[in-house]
Scaffold this active site. Structure first.
Site, PDB file in Angstrom:
ATOM      1  N   ARG A  16       0.839  -1.198   0.000  1.00 40.46           N
ATOM      2  CA  ARG A  16       0.000   0.000   0.000  1.00 40.46           C
ATOM      3  C   ARG A  16       0.878   1.255   0.000  1.00 40.46           C
ATOM      4  NH1 ARG A  16      -0.799   4.756   2.297  1.00 40.46           N
ATOM      5  NH2 ARG A  16      -0.332   3.890   4.340  1.00 40.46           N
ATOM      6  N   ASP A  17       1.453   1.592   1.136  1.00 42.85           N
ATOM      7  CA  ASP A  17       2.232   2.833   1.221  1.00 42.85           C
ATOM      8  C   ASP A  17       3.436   2.786   0.278  1.00 42.85           C
ATOM      9  OD1 ASP A  17       3.142   5.293   1.985  1.00 42.85           O
ATOM     10  OD2 ASP A  17       3.359   4.820   4.099  1.00 42.85           O
ATOM     11  N   HIS A 210       8.945   6.940   8.393  1.00 42.08           N
ATOM     12  CA  HIS A 210       9.603   7.033   7.086  1.00 42.08           C
ATOM     13  C   HIS A 210      11.067   7.376   7.313  1.00 42.08           C
ATOM     14  CE1 HIS A 210       6.373   6.765   4.008  1.00 42.08           C
ATOM     15  NE2 HIS A 210       5.618   6.916   5.085  1.00 42.08           N
ATOM     16  N   CYS A 241       4.928   9.356   0.002  1.00 40.75           N
ATOM     17  CA  CYS A 241       3.543   9.802  -0.013  1.00 40.75           C
ATOM     18  C   CYS A 241       3.372  10.680  -1.227  1.00 40.75           C
ATOM     19  CB  CYS A 241       3.166  10.582   1.246  1.00 40.75           C
ATOM     20  SG  CYS A 241       1.471  11.249   1.138  1.00 40.75           S
ATOM     21  N   ASN A 250       9.191   4.073   3.521  1.00 38.59           N
ATOM     22  CA  ASN A 250       8.988   3.589   4.885  1.00 38.59           C
ATOM     23  C   ASN A 250      10.301   3.002   5.388  1.00 38.59           C
ATOM     24  OD1 ASN A 250       6.254   2.758   3.240  1.00 38.59           O
ATOM     25  ND2 ASN A 250       5.845   3.572   5.263  1.00 38.59           N
TER      26      ASN A 250
HETATM   27 MG    MG Z   1       3.372   6.608   4.947  1.00 38.25          MG
END
Ligand code: MG
Length: 313
Positions: A16-17, A210, A241, A250
């Site tokens: 996801r991220d 992060h 992001c 991350n």
């Molecule tokens: Mg993030």
């Protein structure tokens, strides 16, 4: 006395991220293989996709297809990120185990990320949390940019605590704090988590760091000492992001797991298999990723290889 956990849960957020911020859009089947490899390595909770507008985040446009293709495994929790009621309704249809909602500590960033001020996202969270509970879906909430905002600068601890009080009304199964743009330092993590844990004792705490300024792993250590239940990480350290300037990945699952393993903190995840997945992911992306363990190798195992090779290191 240290509250440091002897066990911590790693939440893999790479699918996801991680992938939402990479320029490549991986095919759905590759995303499913990524998630399956993480499961095979021992990961038990993952953010698998997000239910956001496909025009804003085209990398996540196949959320429903990814979830439909995931293997059903005992003891595994798939999490889908939602930012509003519409996203929750999409998530609910898929039969997802858990939803995660984010509210941003600063209005400016919340507006850019979610199109509404923070107070509106808090209201949406409480509404979603109730609907999730009624539907038997677990719901967690994350306070984003809790350590600093790319537009407003420093975020006072008092502001975060005010939001903690507000989001607790939704009775989250876990309360998260994200350093979305990678500005936190360990003492700040210690201070914030200390204040939070005094405010809401007994609530499981999750942190999301992060590595933008290379303090991510140090922050993870501070969070561990404070007694967090879960730490987010992405295999290979991919991510960022899309709505934060210069955000990078991350903290790498690879590097975090190395630190945990050598510290005797149990996660149930195999570092060898995470590194193999990280290498596989680099092939899929066609380039190198930030994690350091796949380059350096696991110590002390690497010593054996060096001895066998006979040369100087
Ligand atoms: Mg993030």
């Amino acid at each position: 006395m240290s509250q440091q956990a002897q066990h911590v849960s790693i939440i893999e957020v790479g699918p996801r991220d991680g992938l939402q911020s990479e320029p490549e859009v991986l095919p759905t089947a590759v995303k499913i293989e990524f998630i399956t490899r993480a499961l095979d390595a021992g990961i038990r909770r993952l953010e698998v996709s997000s239910f956001v507008h496909p025009k804003r985040v085209p990398q996540m446009a196949d959320a429903e297809d990814v979830i439909r293709g995931l293997p059903a495994r005992e003891g595994v929790t798939y999490i889908g990120l939602v930012l509003n009621r519409k996203g929750f309704e999409r998530a609910q249809v898929t039969g997802i185990h858990e939803i995660g909602m984010a509210v941003v500590a600063s209005d400016t960033y919340n507006q850019r990320n979610q199109g509404v001020p923070t107070s509106e996202s808090v209201k949406a969270w409480i509404d979603i949390a109730r609907a999730a509970k009624a539907a038997g879906i677990r719901a967690n909430v994350m306070i984003s940019s809790a350590f600093g905002c790319p537009y407003e600068g420093e975020i006072p601890v008092a502001r975060v605590l005010e939001l903690v009080d507000q989001v607790m009304e939704g009775d989250p199964i876990e309360l998260g704090f994200a350093d979305s743009i990678g500005v936190a330092v360990p003492n700040q993590v210690t201070d914030l988590l200390g204040a939070v844990m005094a405010r809401v004792p007994g609530v499981p705490i999750r942190c999301h760091f992060h590595n933008t300024r290379n303090t991510g792993i140090a922050n993870a250590q501070a969070a561990l000492v404070a007694g967090v239940a879960s730490l987010d990480a992405s295999i290979g350290g991919i991510g960022g992001c899309p709505f934060a300037p210069a955000a990078t990945g991350n903290i790498p699952t690879d590097d975090l797991l190395y630190m945990l393993d050598r510290s005797g903190i149990h996660t149930g995840v195999s570092l060898e298999k995470i590194i193999a997945t990280s290498q596989w992911l680099q092939e899929q992306l066609g380039r190198s990723t930030p994690a350091m363990l796949p380059k350096a190798g696991i110590f002390p195992q690497i010593a054996e290889k060096n001895r066998a090779a006979g040369g100087a290191v």
